[in-house]
Design a protein around this motif. Structure first.
Motif, mmCIF file in Angstrom:
data_model
loop_
_atom_site.group_PDB
_atom_site.id
_atom_site.type_symbol
_atom_site.label_atom_id
_atom_site.label_comp_id
_atom_site.label_asym_id
_atom_site.label_seq_id
_atom_site.Cartn_x
_atom_site.Cartn_y
_atom_site.Cartn_z
ATOM 1 N N LYS A 68 0.878 -1.143 0.046
ATOM 2 C CA LYS A 68 0.009 0.154 -0.023
ATOM 3 C C LYS A 68 0.958 1.145 -0.095
ATOM 4 O O LYS A 68 1.954 1.115 -0.034
ATOM 5 C CB LYS A 68 -0.863 -0.135 1.362
ATOM 6 N N VAL A 69 0.180 2.275 -0.050
ATOM 7 C CA VAL A 69 1.144 3.520 -0.252
ATOM 8 C C VAL A 69 2.098 3.678 0.881
ATOM 9 O O VAL A 69 3.067 4.210 0.808
ATOM 10 C CB VAL A 69 0.114 4.802 -0.239
ATOM 11 N N TYR A 70 1.826 3.171 2.224
ATOM 12 C CA TYR A 70 2.675 3.581 3.408
ATOM 13 C C TYR A 70 3.770 2.615 3.291
ATOM 14 O O TYR A 70 5.076 2.774 3.552
ATOM 15 C CB TYR A 70 2.119 3.547 4.718
ATOM 16 N N ASP A 71 3.800 1.360 2.478
ATOM 17 C CA ASP A 71 4.914 0.370 2.135
ATOM 18 C C ASP A 71 5.868 1.178 1.354
ATOM 19 O O ASP A 71 6.739 0.829 1.633
ATOM 20 C CB ASP A 71 4.238 -0.930 1.685
ATOM 21 N N LEU A 72 5.285 1.765 0.390
ATOM 22 C CA LEU A 72 6.089 2.346 -0.440
ATOM 23 C C LEU A 72 6.969 3.330 0.180
ATOM 24 O O LEU A 72 8.160 3.585 -0.314
ATOM 25 C CB LEU A 72 5.346 2.991 -1.794
ATOM 26 N N TYR A 73 6.293 4.170 1.027
ATOM 27 C CA TYR A 73 7.121 5.215 1.652
ATOM 28 C C TYR A 73 8.078 4.517 2.510
ATOM 29 O O TYR A 73 9.306 5.218 2.458
ATOM 30 C CB TYR A 73 6.247 6.111 2.748
ATOM 31 N N LEU A 74 7.875 3.454 3.267
ATOM 32 C CA LEU A 74 8.827 2.782 4.134
ATOM 33 C C LEU A 74 10.136 2.439 3.333
ATOM 34 O O LEU A 74 11.000 2.399 3.625
ATOM 35 C CB LEU A 74 8.276 1.703 4.975
ATOM 36 N N ARG A 75 9.855 1.693 2.037
ATOM 37 C CA ARG A 75 11.020 1.318 1.417
ATOM 38 C C ARG A 75 11.418 2.429 0.264
ATOM 39 O O ARG A 75 12.196 1.813 -0.905
ATOM 40 C CB ARG A 75 10.647 -0.015 0.933
ATOM 41 N N LEU A 76 11.015 3.523 0.249
ATOM 42 C CA LEU A 76 11.330 4.456 -0.696
ATOM 43 C C LEU A 76 12.868 4.695 -0.894
ATOM 44 O O LEU A 76 13.310 4.880 -1.964
ATOM 45 C CB LEU A 76 10.783 5.787 -0.383
ATOM 46 N N GLU A 77 13.772 4.744 0.400
ATOM 47 C CA GLU A 77 15.066 5.008 0.200
ATOM 48 C C GLU A 77 15.911 3.909 -0.623
ATOM 49 O O GLU A 77 16.669 4.305 -1.662
ATOM 50 C CB GLU A 77 15.697 5.353 1.582
ATOM 51 N N GLU A 78 15.527 2.805 -0.147
ATOM 52 C CA GLU A 78 16.395 1.899 -0.628
ATOM 53 C C GLU A 78 15.992 1.383 -2.293
ATOM 54 O O GLU A 78 16.741 1.196 -2.956
ATOM 55 C CB GLU A 78 16.195 0.407 0.322
ATOM 56 N N ASP A 79 14.940 1.292 -2.501
ATOM 57 C CA ASP A 79 14.284 0.814 -3.701
ATOM 58 C C ASP A 79 14.156 1.877 -4.779
ATOM 59 O O ASP A 79 13.955 1.688 -6.096
ATOM 60 C CB ASP A 79 12.871 0.069 -3.526
ATOM 61 N N VAL A 80 14.285 2.895 -4.419
ATOM 62 C CA VAL A 80 13.968 4.376 -5.469
ATOM 63 C C VAL A 80 15.213 5.242 -5.150
ATOM 64 O O VAL A 80 16.010 5.453 -6.141
ATOM 65 C CB VAL A 80 12.430 4.984 -5.299
ATOM 66 N N LEU A 81 15.109 6.115 -4.154
ATOM 67 C CA LEU A 81 15.960 7.141 -4.166
ATOM 68 C C LEU A 81 17.523 6.715 -4.340
ATOM 69 O O LEU A 81 18.443 7.569 -4.698
ATOM 70 C CB LEU A 81 15.982 7.943 -2.695
ATOM 71 N N ALA A 82 17.933 5.474 -3.653
ATOM 72 C CA ALA A 82 19.380 5.185 -3.555
ATOM 73 C C ALA A 82 19.730 4.811 -5.025
ATOM 74 O O ALA A 82 20.932 4.877 -5.351
ATOM 75 C CB ALA A 82 19.684 3.960 -2.781
ATOM 76 N N LYS A 83 18.915 4.676 -6.067
ATOM 77 C CA LYS A 83 19.014 4.450 -7.531
ATOM 78 C C LYS A 83 19.259 5.522 -8.420
ATOM 79 O O LYS A 83 19.614 5.410 -9.367
ATOM 80 C CB LYS A 83 18.147 3.238 -8.036
ATOM 81 N N LYS A 84 18.807 6.621 -7.870
ATOM 82 C CA LYS A 84 19.166 7.865 -8.482
ATOM 83 C C LYS A 84 18.175 7.685 -9.792
ATOM 84 O O LYS A 84 18.810 8.166 -10.982
ATOM 85 C CB LYS A 84 20.364 8.355 -8.772
ATOM 86 N N PRO A 85 16.948 7.359 -9.893
ATOM 87 C CA PRO A 85 16.322 7.411 -11.164
ATOM 88 C C PRO A 85 16.278 8.865 -11.734
ATOM 89 O O PRO A 85 16.065 9.923 -11.050
ATOM 90 C CB PRO A 85 15.043 6.860 -10.812
ATOM 91 N N ASP A 86 15.919 9.076 -13.050
ATOM 92 C CA ASP A 86 15.684 10.137 -13.938
ATOM 93 C C ASP A 86 14.055 10.254 -13.847
ATOM 94 O O ASP A 86 13.647 11.379 -13.891
ATOM 95 C CB ASP A 86 15.884 9.923 -15.448
ATOM 96 N N LEU A 87 13.458 8.870 -13.913
ATOM 97 C CA LEU A 87 11.716 9.243 -13.949
ATOM 98 C C LEU A 87 11.493 8.104 -12.935
ATOM 99 O O LEU A 87 11.804 7.090 -13.020
ATOM 100 C CB LEU A 87 11.420 9.122 -15.200
ATOM 101 N N VAL A 88 10.258 8.256 -12.135
ATOM 102 C CA VAL A 88 9.626 7.333 -11.363
ATOM 103 C C VAL A 88 8.091 7.542 -11.555
ATOM 104 O O VAL A 88 7.688 8.314 -11.756
ATOM 105 C CB VAL A 88 9.894 7.605 -9.967
#
Length: 218
Positions: A68-88
């Protein structure tokens, strides 16, 4: 001396090739089991890989079943931010509504919007662009005949408002799915048109989602 010159020439050539190699834009699809399945077989992310220039784009799935949306928030750093995406692409909301039935572990609307806005703020602060996706369907019957259509419409409208408020492109899957069902679900089936079980995408559903998303990448 000749050996040194040769080494210098080789190194220069290698650097030239590296400089000529295009930097691929990294695109992350952030979501739940629909996105998790997107990198399996003919999932929508794998289909998108066939439609874009993979020398220019790297497509990454970051979906986990049941999220759910809060699960995404909890894993945001590792699964998204750390990978430095151009687009999400953010594609979440089905479970926030669906799980209000049964176990009753869905997400209340105000909390959903608050967490969603927090995702937007953190991803933008990381330097990435965004595409917001409205949740598609929980049942494929037409004319608001599915049990959770009203709730799903409310959450989809919330995402539309967030997209407008934050000036972010919107991939309106909810609108696209309901329009498709109106035209193509002559028997008014609750599943089997774009989904296998009222929620998860079948082959046609994956193709349909890929069609809706590809222009945002290109």
């Amino acid at each position: 001396m000749k050996t040194t010159i040769k080494l210098f020439v080789v190194a220069l050539a290698a650097l030239s090739l590296f400089a000529m190699k295009p930097n691929r834009k990294r695109v992350i699809f952030f979501g739940d089991s629909i996105t998790q399945a997107g990198v399996q077989g003919n999932g929508y992310i794998n289909l998108l890989k066939k439609q874009v220039d993979t020398n220019k784009f790297e497509l990454i799935g970051a979906g986990i079943g049941g999220n759910k949306v809060y699960d995404l928030y909890l894993r945001l750093e590792e699964d998204v931010l750390a990978k430095k995406p151009d687009l999400v692409f953010i594609y979440v909301g089905i479970n926030d509504v669906w799980h209000k039935l049964g176990a009753r572990t869905g997400t209340d609307y105000p909390k959903y919007i608050k967490f969603y806005q927090a995702l937007i703020d953190k991803i933008r602060a990381n330097g990435s662009k965004l595409v917001l996706c409205t949740p598609s369907v929980i049942g494929e019957k037409k004319a608001n005949a599915n049990e959770l259509d009203g709730e799903l419409d409310k959450y989809a409208e919330g995402i539309r408002e967030l997209a407008a408020k934050n000036n972010i492109p919107l991939c309106d899957l909810r609108k696209a799915f309901t329009a498709y069902e109106e035209k193509n679900n002559a028997q008014d089936l609750e599943k089997g048109v774009l989904t296998s079980d009222k929620v998860h995408l079948n082959e046609k559903g994956n193709q349909f989602v890929a069609e809706q998303m590809v222009s945002f990448i290109k």
